[in-house]
Write a protein that holds these residues in place. Structure first.
Motif, PDB file in Angstrom:
ATOM      1  N   UNK A 102       0.919  -1.166   0.056  1.00  0.00           N
ATOM      2  CA  UNK A 102      -0.224   0.060  -0.018  1.00  0.00           C
ATOM      3  C   UNK A 102       0.905   1.152   0.011  1.00  0.00           C
ATOM      4  N   UNK A 103       0.360   2.078  -0.684  1.00  0.00           N
ATOM      5  CA  UNK A 103       1.097   3.457  -0.725  1.00  0.00           C
ATOM      6  C   UNK A 103       0.096   4.662  -0.502  1.00  0.00           C
ATOM      7  N   UNK A 104       0.834   5.942  -0.362  1.00  0.00           N
ATOM      8  CA  UNK A 104      -0.128   6.933  -0.121  1.00  0.00           C
ATOM      9  C   UNK A 104      -1.010   7.480  -1.570  1.00  0.00           C
ATOM     10  N   UNK A 105      -0.222   7.075  -2.528  1.00  0.00           N
ATOM     11  CA  UNK A 105      -0.716   7.416  -4.062  1.00  0.00           C
ATOM     12  C   UNK A 105      -2.124   6.409  -4.129  1.00  0.00           C
ATOM     13  N   UNK A 106      -1.751   5.207  -3.813  1.00  0.00           N
ATOM     14  CA  UNK A 106      -2.763   4.317  -3.963  1.00  0.00           C
ATOM     15  C   UNK A 106      -4.066   4.513  -2.940  1.00  0.00           C
ATOM     16  N   UNK A 107      -3.638   5.083  -2.047  1.00  0.00           N
ATOM     17  CA  UNK A 107      -4.826   5.495  -1.169  1.00  0.00           C
ATOM     18  C   UNK A 107      -5.470   6.486  -1.533  1.00  0.00           C
ATOM     19  N   UNK A 108      -4.847   7.595  -1.857  1.00  0.00           N
ATOM     20  CA  UNK A 108      -5.685   8.658  -2.693  1.00  0.00           C
ATOM     21  C   UNK A 108      -6.613   8.094  -4.047  1.00  0.00           C
ATOM     22  N   UNK A 109      -6.278   7.228  -4.655  1.00  0.00           N
ATOM     23  CA  UNK A 109      -6.735   6.666  -5.911  1.00  0.00           C
ATOM     24  C   UNK A 109      -8.122   5.843  -5.280  1.00  0.00           C
ATOM     25  N   UNK A 110      -7.719   5.107  -4.292  1.00  0.00           N
ATOM     26  CA  UNK A 110      -9.067   4.107  -3.582  1.00  0.00           C
ATOM     27  C   UNK A 110      -9.687   4.788  -2.746  1.00  0.00           C
ATOM     28  N   UNK A 111      -9.464   5.996  -1.909  1.00  0.00           N
ATOM     29  CA  UNK A 111     -10.136   6.559  -0.827  1.00  0.00           C
ATOM     30  C   UNK A 111     -11.741   6.547  -0.886  1.00  0.00           C
ATOM     31  N   UNK A 112     -12.263   6.868  -2.101  1.00  0.00           N
ATOM     32  CA  UNK A 112     -13.624   7.161  -2.201  1.00  0.00           C
ATOM     33  C   UNK A 112     -14.508   5.926  -2.108  1.00  0.00           C
ATOM     34  N   UNK A 113     -13.673   5.023  -2.905  1.00  0.00           N
ATOM     35  CA  UNK A 113     -14.432   3.488  -2.968  1.00  0.00           C
ATOM     36  C   UNK A 113     -14.464   2.805  -1.396  1.00  0.00           C
ATOM     37  N   UNK A 114     -13.231   3.142  -0.753  1.00  0.00           N
ATOM     38  CA  UNK A 114     -13.074   2.593   0.418  1.00  0.00           C
ATOM     39  C   UNK A 114     -13.922   2.841   1.526  1.00  0.00           C
TER      40      UNK A 114
END
Length: 456
Positions: A157-169
Motif C-alpha cells: 500500500x502507498x499514499x498514492x494508492x490510498x488517494x486513488x482508492x479512498x472514495x471507494x473505500x
C-alpha cells in the motif's frame, strides 16, 4: 442526518459499532449474538448467546490448559477450512495469523481435510508490506513461509494508492473507520481476489480474548491487587520493569487506576481530553454525551476483555473486515472467534492470559513446536499497519491541507477549525502526537461529504 452522539464517541473515544446506534440518525443495527423478530408491527430483540462469568475452569498444570486450548484451536481451524471454493489465509507475521497458518498447514497437507484442487501444492498467504522497515514485517512473514512452504502474496500500500482508492473505500465501509490500517487490509483482500481466493482466514479476536494489547497489563495488575495476590503482583511488576524500562511509580499508578471507580476514571479521561485532543471540539459539542459501558461480573481484566469483545474493539474490527472482504466477494473467517474457544478462554484463570510479562500466555505455550520460535516469543506487535503519520506529513500533506481549509470542514459543527489547524501544525512540528485522531477528523469529513452531503 449524522448521529451526533455516535460522532462524539468516534471523535473522543475512537469508538465505533459499540451500540445499536449507527452514524446515521434513526438507523440502528442488530448487535452481534442478538436476533430480531418482527411480528404484527412489533419488534422483539433478544440476545441468544453470551459468555458466562460463573463458568471457571481449574486444571492442575499449565500443560493441561495448553492441551485443551490446542485441541479447540485446531478444531476451530478445521471447521473454518470447510470450503468448496479456493481458500487462503492472511499473514501479518504476528503471533495470531502465524498460528493459524501453521496449524492450517498441518490440517491441509498432513490430514488432507480439504480437496487438493482448492489449495494447490501450497497454502496461499496474503500480506501487507512496506519498503520502510519501521512498518515492514517481511522478516517474520518469511520465517512462517519457510516453516510451511506456503505461497507468498505481497501487497505494498502507498499514499498514492490510498488517494486513488479512498472514495471507494469510504463507500464500502459505510461508516467512518479508525485508521488507515484499514486500507492495508483492503489491499490484502484485493490481491486475494486477484489470486482467485474466495475464503480467507484471519486472526481477529485473539487480542481481545487473550489480552494481546499492552493496556491489558494494567488490568491484570489491578486484578492481582484486588485479589490480594501481592507476591505475584510484585513478580509481574519486576518482569515488566525489566523488559520495558518503566518506573515502579508508573506501574503503581497504572495498577491503581485500573481498579479505581469508573466515575473517577471518566473524570481523569475527560480532563486529559480537555487538555489534549478534544480541545478541538466546538464549544456546543464539548462534553455533551456520557461515557457508558457494559457490565460483566468479573475481575478488572476479564471486565476489560469483555468490553473489548462486545463493545470497544472487536465489533468495529469485524465490521472493517466484513466490508473490506465483501467489497471483493471474499468470505472472511475468524477461527479465534469459534464460540467454543471464546467460552473456554473466558473460563480460564487470568494467569493463562498474562504471565511473566507475556501476553497470550496459553497461546504461546500451545504453539511450542508448531510456530518458529522467533514468532512464538516475539513481544512487539504491528499487524496490518501503515506509515500513517509519515503519509499525513509527506505525500498526503497537500491533500490534508485542502481538506482542513475546505468550506465544509471549516463549517463543521463538531470541530473548531482554527484549533484543528493549530494542532495539525504542532503535530507536524513534533510538538504533539495527534495519533489516529487526525485520521478521524479527515475520515469523518470524507464520510459526511460522501454519505450525507453527496459531494464526495
Amino acid at each position: 442526518k449524522p448521529n451526533d452522539a455516535i460522532v462524539y464517541d468516534y471523535l473522543n473515544y475512537a469508538l465505533m459499532d459499540h451500540s445499536e446506534e449507527t452514524f446515521f440518525e434513526g438507523v440502528n443495527q442488530l448487535l452481534s449474538a442478538h436476533y430480531l423478530i418482527l411480528e404484527n408491527g412489533n419488534i422483539n430483540i433478544q440476545r441468544y448467546w453470551d459468555v458466562n462469568p460463573d463458568n471457571k475452569l481449574v486444571l492442575a498444570t499449565d500443560a493441561e490448559y495448553e492441551r485443551r486450548f490446542l485441541e479447540l484451536f485446531e478444531d476451530a481451524i478445521r471447521v473454518h477450512l470447510r470450503s468448496d471454493v479456493a481458500i487462503g489465509s492472511c499473514l501479518s507475521g504476528g503471533l495470531d495469523s502465524s498460528s493459524i497458518v501453521c496449524v492450517a498447514n498441518k490440517l491441509l497437507f498432513s490430514d488432507r481435510i480439504v480437496e487438493p484442487e482448492l489449495i494447490g501444492e501450497q497454502q496461499k498467504t496474503f500480506s501487507s508490506c512496506f519498503d520502510d522497515p519501521r512498518f515492514d514485517e517481511r522478516q517474520h512473514i518469511e520465517s512462517v513461509l519457510a516453516a510451511t512452504s506456503a505461497e507468498r502474496n505481497f501487497t505494498f500500500p502507498s499514499a498514492q494508492n490510498l488517494m486513488e482508492d479512498i472514495q471507494r473505500l469510504v463507500w464500502h465501509q459505510d461508516e467512518p473507520f479508525g485508521s488507515t490500517s484499514i486500507y492495508a487490509q483492503w489491499c490484502v483482500m484485493r490481491i486475494a481476489a486477484q489470486r482467485g481466493v474466495r475464503v480467507l482466514m484471519d486472526g481477529q479476536g485473539s487480542d481481545e480474548l487473550l489480552a494481546g494489547y499492552h493496556p491489558y497489563f494494567d488490568s491484570y495488575w489491578g486484578t492481582l491487587l484486588s485479589q490480594g495476590s501481592l507476591m505475584p503482583l510484585w513478580r509481574e511488576w519486576s518482569v515488566y520493569h525489566s523488559q520495558y524500562e518503566v518506573s515502579f511509580s508508573y506501574l503503581f499508578q497504572h495498577t491503581l487506576f485500573s481498579i479505581a471507580p469508573r466515575v473517577f476514571q471518566r473524570r481523569v479521561r475527560a480532563r486529559r481530553g480537555a487538555l489534549g485532543l478534544n480541545a478541538a471540539f466546538s464549544a456546543d459539542f464539548q462534553s455533551r454525551y456520557p461515557d457508558e459501558s457494559m457490565e460483566y461480573n468479573g475481575t478488572p481484566l476479564s471486565n476489560r476483555l469483555y468490553q473489548a469483545l462486545v463493545r470497544s474493539s472487536l465489533p468495529a474490527l469485524l465490521r472493517y473486515e466484513d466490508r473490506n472482504s465483501m467489497a471483493y466477494s471474499i468470505e472472511a473467517r475468524v477461527p479465534f472467534l469459534d464460540y467454543r474457544l471464546v467460552e473456554f478462554v473466558f473460563s480460564l484463570p487470568e494467569e493463562q492470559k498474562i504471565k511473566n510479562g507475556q501476553t497470550k500466555f496459553i497461546l504461546r505455550n500451545s504453539m511450542k513446536g508448531v510456530l518458529p520460535e522467533t514468532i512464538r516469543t516475539r513481544m512487539d506487535k504491528m499487524g496490518f499497519v501503515t506509515p500513517e503519520r509519515a503519509w499525513m506529513s509527506g505525500d498526503l500533506k497537500n491533500w490534508v491541507d485542502d481538506i482542513f481549509t475546505s468550506k465544509s470542514f471549516t463549517e463543521t459543527p463538531y470541530l473548531d477549525s482554527s484549533k484543528t489547524r493549530t494542532l495539525l501544525t504542532e503535530h507536524r512540528a513534533g510538538q504533539r502526537d495527534l495519533g489516529s485522531i487526525l485520521w478521524r477528523w479527515i475520515n469523518l469529513e470524507l464520510w459526511r461529504n460522501q454519505q450525507i452531503s453527496g459531494i464526495g
